[in-house]
Design a protein around this motif. Structure first.
Motif, PDB file in Angstrom:
ATOM      1  N   ILE A 158      34.795  29.883  50.251  1.00 28.49           N
ATOM      2  CA  ILE A 158      34.599  30.763  49.097  1.00 28.49           C
ATOM      3  C   ILE A 158      34.299  32.183  49.560  1.00 28.49           C
ATOM      4  O   ILE A 158      34.806  33.157  48.989  1.00 28.49           O
ATOM      5  CB  ILE A 158      33.493  30.207  48.188  1.00 28.49           C
ATOM      6  N   GLN A 159      33.489  32.311  50.594  1.00 26.91           N
ATOM      7  CA  GLN A 159      33.168  33.646  51.121  1.00 26.91           C
ATOM      8  C   GLN A 159      34.417  34.332  51.650  1.00 26.91           C
ATOM      9  O   GLN A 159      34.617  35.530  51.430  1.00 26.91           O
ATOM     10  CB  GLN A 159      32.101  33.541  52.219  1.00 26.91           C
ATOM     11  N   VAL A 187      37.558  33.780  50.700  1.00 24.81           N
ATOM     12  CA  VAL A 187      38.403  34.152  49.559  1.00 24.81           C
ATOM     13  C   VAL A 187      37.825  35.393  48.873  1.00 24.81           C
ATOM     14  O   VAL A 187      38.563  36.306  48.495  1.00 24.81           O
ATOM     15  CB  VAL A 187      38.519  32.974  48.568  1.00 24.81           C
ATOM     16  N   ARG A 188      36.502  35.452  48.760  1.00 25.96           N
ATOM     17  CA  ARG A 188      35.846  36.616  48.153  1.00 25.96           C
ATOM     18  C   ARG A 188      36.145  37.886  48.958  1.00 25.96           C
ATOM     19  O   ARG A 188      36.476  38.934  48.400  1.00 25.96           O
ATOM     20  CB  ARG A 188      34.350  36.388  48.076  1.00 25.96           C
ATOM     21  N   TYR A 235      32.683  24.529  52.201  1.00 22.32           N
ATOM     22  CA  TYR A 235      33.119  25.103  50.927  1.00 22.32           C
ATOM     23  C   TYR A 235      32.577  26.518  50.763  1.00 22.32           C
ATOM     24  O   TYR A 235      33.290  27.407  50.284  1.00 22.32           O
ATOM     25  CB  TYR A 235      32.668  24.232  49.752  1.00 22.32           C
TER      26      TYR A 235
END
Length: 149
Positions: free
Chosen positions: A132-133, A135-136, A128
């Motif tokens: 998230i990284q 997408v960031r 996860y």
């Protein structure tokens, strides 16, 4: 006086249980029914069920480790990483239906030992965090390109 009051409170729960003042919980009733059950308990069947849950947890851990190793590769194209992550999440092109959405990592393995449970949760947490990284990073790149325009 203090020892008398302490003594009264110390044995109050015993007196109330003997007199039946506290209603028994559903869990306590289930435990009593199990302990007083006259039919034989199939311990071998219970053991096999627990072993199957352990095997299932090991397979999940091995699979998520493989995905994490692939995700850590720097030479993979972003589109390949994206496709890999979408496949893991069961996100597929419109019009195709493959069934249930992604479930919790502990589904059907809730009776495994706490160490194994935490290992699964931590490993899924790493994936996860990777997602998230990514997408960031994509959002930051898009924001930089938008500012250039």
């Amino acid at each position: 006086l203090l020892s008398t009051v302490t003594g009264v409170h110390k044995y109050k729960w015993l007196k109330q249980n003997v007199q039946g003042l506290y209603p028994q919980s559903a869990l306590l009733n289930t435990i009593v029914d199990f302990a007083l059950k006259e039919e034989p308990v199939d311990v071998e069947k219970m053991r096999k069920c627990l072993l199957k849950q352990l095997e299932r947890a090991e397979v999940r851990l091995e699979g998520i480790d493989t995905i994490l190793k692939l995700a850590a590769k720097n030479f993979l194209l972003p589109s390949v990483q994206y496709a890999m992550f979408c496949g893991w999440q069961r996100l597929i092109p419109e019009g195709a239906n493959i069934g249930e959405p992604l479930t919790d990592c502990l589904k059907d393995v809730d009776l495994i030992p706490p160490f194994n449970r935490m290992l699964l949760e931590v490993t899924f947490g790493k994936l996860y965090a990777w997602a998230i990284q990514n997408v960031r990073n994509i959002l930051l790149d898009a924001n930089a390109k938008f500012k250039e325009l």
